[in-house]
Motif scaffolding. Sequence first.
Motif, PDB file in Angstrom:
ATOM      1  N   ALA A  18       0.832  -1.208   0.000  1.00  0.00           N
ATOM      2  CA  ALA A  18       0.000   0.000   0.000  1.00  0.00           C
ATOM      3  C   ALA A  18       0.866   1.257   0.000  1.00  0.00           C
ATOM      4  CB  ALA A  18      -0.929  -0.009   1.208  1.00  0.00           C
ATOM      5  N   ILE A  19       1.943   1.236   0.766  1.00  0.00           N
ATOM      6  CA  ILE A  19       2.864   2.383   0.798  1.00  0.00           C
ATOM      7  C   ILE A  19       3.464   2.616  -0.589  1.00  0.00           C
ATOM      8  CG2 ILE A  19       5.070   3.212   1.710  1.00  0.00           C
ATOM      9  CD1 ILE A  19       4.352   1.707   4.328  1.00  0.00           C
ATOM     10  N   ARG A  24       3.801   5.558  -5.720  1.00  0.00           N
ATOM     11  CA  ARG A  24       3.745   5.616  -7.187  1.00  0.00           C
ATOM     12  C   ARG A  24       2.722   6.642  -7.662  1.00  0.00           C
ATOM     13  NH1 ARG A  24       3.931  -0.162  -6.415  1.00  0.00           N
ATOM     14  NH2 ARG A  24       6.080  -0.888  -6.744  1.00  0.00           N
ATOM     15  N   ARG A  25       1.631   6.766  -6.938  1.00  0.00           N
ATOM     16  CA  ARG A  25       0.656   7.797  -7.289  1.00  0.00           C
ATOM     17  C   ARG A  25       1.277   9.183  -7.130  1.00  0.00           C
ATOM     18  NH1 ARG A  25      -3.144   3.910  -5.357  1.00  0.00           N
ATOM     19  NH2 ARG A  25      -2.816   4.461  -3.170  1.00  0.00           N
ATOM     20  N   GLN A  26       2.083   9.354  -6.106  1.00  0.00           N
ATOM     21  CA  GLN A  26       2.766  10.637  -5.923  1.00  0.00           C
ATOM     22  C   GLN A  26       3.777  10.882  -7.042  1.00  0.00           C
ATOM     23  OE1 GLN A  26       4.370  11.811  -2.190  1.00  0.00           O
ATOM     24  NE2 GLN A  26       2.623  11.112  -1.005  1.00  0.00           N
ATOM     25  N   LEU A  27       4.471   9.820  -7.458  1.00  0.00           N
ATOM     26  CA  LEU A  27       5.400   9.975  -8.574  1.00  0.00           C
ATOM     27  C   LEU A  27       4.673  10.485  -9.813  1.00  0.00           C
ATOM     28  CD1 LEU A  27       7.623   6.748  -8.419  1.00  0.00           C
ATOM     29  CD2 LEU A  27       8.265   9.052  -7.730  1.00  0.00           C
ATOM     30  N   ALA A  28       3.490   9.926 -10.055  1.00  0.00           N
ATOM     31  CA  ALA A  28       2.728  10.311 -11.238  1.00  0.00           C
ATOM     32  C   ALA A  28       2.232  11.750 -11.159  1.00  0.00           C
ATOM     33  CB  ALA A  28       1.548   9.357 -11.426  1.00  0.00           C
ATOM     34  N   LEU A  37       7.514  11.088   2.593  1.00  0.00           N
ATOM     35  CA  LEU A  37       6.991  10.045   3.466  1.00  0.00           C
ATOM     36  C   LEU A  37       5.792  10.553   4.261  1.00  0.00           C
ATOM     37  CD1 LEU A  37      10.174   8.268   4.898  1.00  0.00           C
ATOM     38  CD2 LEU A  37       8.686   7.528   3.054  1.00  0.00           C
ATOM     39  N   ARG A  38       5.853  11.780   4.685  1.00  0.00           N
ATOM     40  CA  ARG A  38       4.734  12.339   5.450  1.00  0.00           C
ATOM     41  C   ARG A  38       3.468  12.389   4.600  1.00  0.00           C
ATOM     42  NH1 ARG A  38       5.872  14.632  10.314  1.00  0.00           N
ATOM     43  NH2 ARG A  38       8.083  14.884  10.833  1.00  0.00           N
ATOM     44  N   ALA A  39       3.618  12.779   3.341  1.00  0.00           N
ATOM     45  CA  ALA A  39       2.452  12.840   2.465  1.00  0.00           C
ATOM     46  C   ALA A  39       1.894  11.444   2.203  1.00  0.00           C
ATOM     47  CB  ALA A  39       2.829  13.521   1.148  1.00  0.00           C
ATOM     48  N   SER A  48       3.275   9.248  10.759  1.00  0.00           N
ATOM     49  CA  SER A  48       4.580   9.145  10.122  1.00  0.00           C
ATOM     50  C   SER A  48       5.480   8.134  10.815  1.00  0.00           C
ATOM     51  CB  SER A  48       5.264  10.511  10.099  1.00  0.00           C
ATOM     52  OG  SER A  48       4.517  11.439   9.349  1.00  0.00           O
ATOM     53  N   SER A  49       5.408   8.085  12.141  1.00  0.00           N
ATOM     54  CA  SER A  49       6.279   7.174  12.883  1.00  0.00           C
ATOM     55  C   SER A  49       5.994   5.719  12.520  1.00  0.00           C
ATOM     56  CB  SER A  49       6.109   7.387  14.381  1.00  0.00           C
ATOM     57  OG  SER A  49       4.751   7.194  14.764  1.00  0.00           O
TER      58      SER A  49
END
Length: 235
Positions: A18-19, A24-28, A37-39, A48-49
Amino acid sequence: MSTPHSARARARIEVTAAIKDEARRQLASEGATKLSLRAVARELGMVSSALYRYFPSRDDLLTALIIDAYDSLGEAAEAAAEAVCDATPTRRWIAVCEAVRAWSLTHPHEYALIYGSPVPGYTAPQSTIPAASRVGLLLIGIVRDAIKGPGVTFPPLAPELRPEAERLAADIAPDLPPEVAAALVAAWAQLFGLVGFELFGQFNRVVEDREAFFRHAAGQLALGVGISDRPSARR
């Protein structure tokens, strides 16, 4: 006694997947330079932890995505090679090249991650090399088979380049002639140059029938490394 452990293992695999999917969606949408990582944690509803227990840093997540992309590309190329394993060396070479193009057009953001602009502040670790080598090793294998079969015509090699060609051969394929090793490296770079030009728009208003153009160009790359389906005296 093994059930709780197996359940935890499955849960970790699912969360890790899932991460990566969210990354990958963020890459796109944002590109590799803005991967956060926070996003990712925020979109997944995680603190985040908790995410840091899976990927301690952005670079660790990038490395995982890079290895996955190289492996996915390698699997596609290997499947294409296997599908024509009894064909001529030229046909096998073109099949691998076409698989690289097809995968890249289907996965443009992952292609950009591994063959686009470097991510500032990130250096790929040694652990990415096996996955990154899969396509290259396929092409080397096809050349080896061509040498054993119809043979190859050694490409011309300038005298001043011979020491570098001998070093390349020793590094990537000690059993190949230096002339062939140097031509292979050039063909590898040209293959991804062709794909990148199409993917990033440099062929717009230049090349219309891109599939036919690419197939022809891939065949020329095979000739450039000395592959021919006709018997050759130079082996």
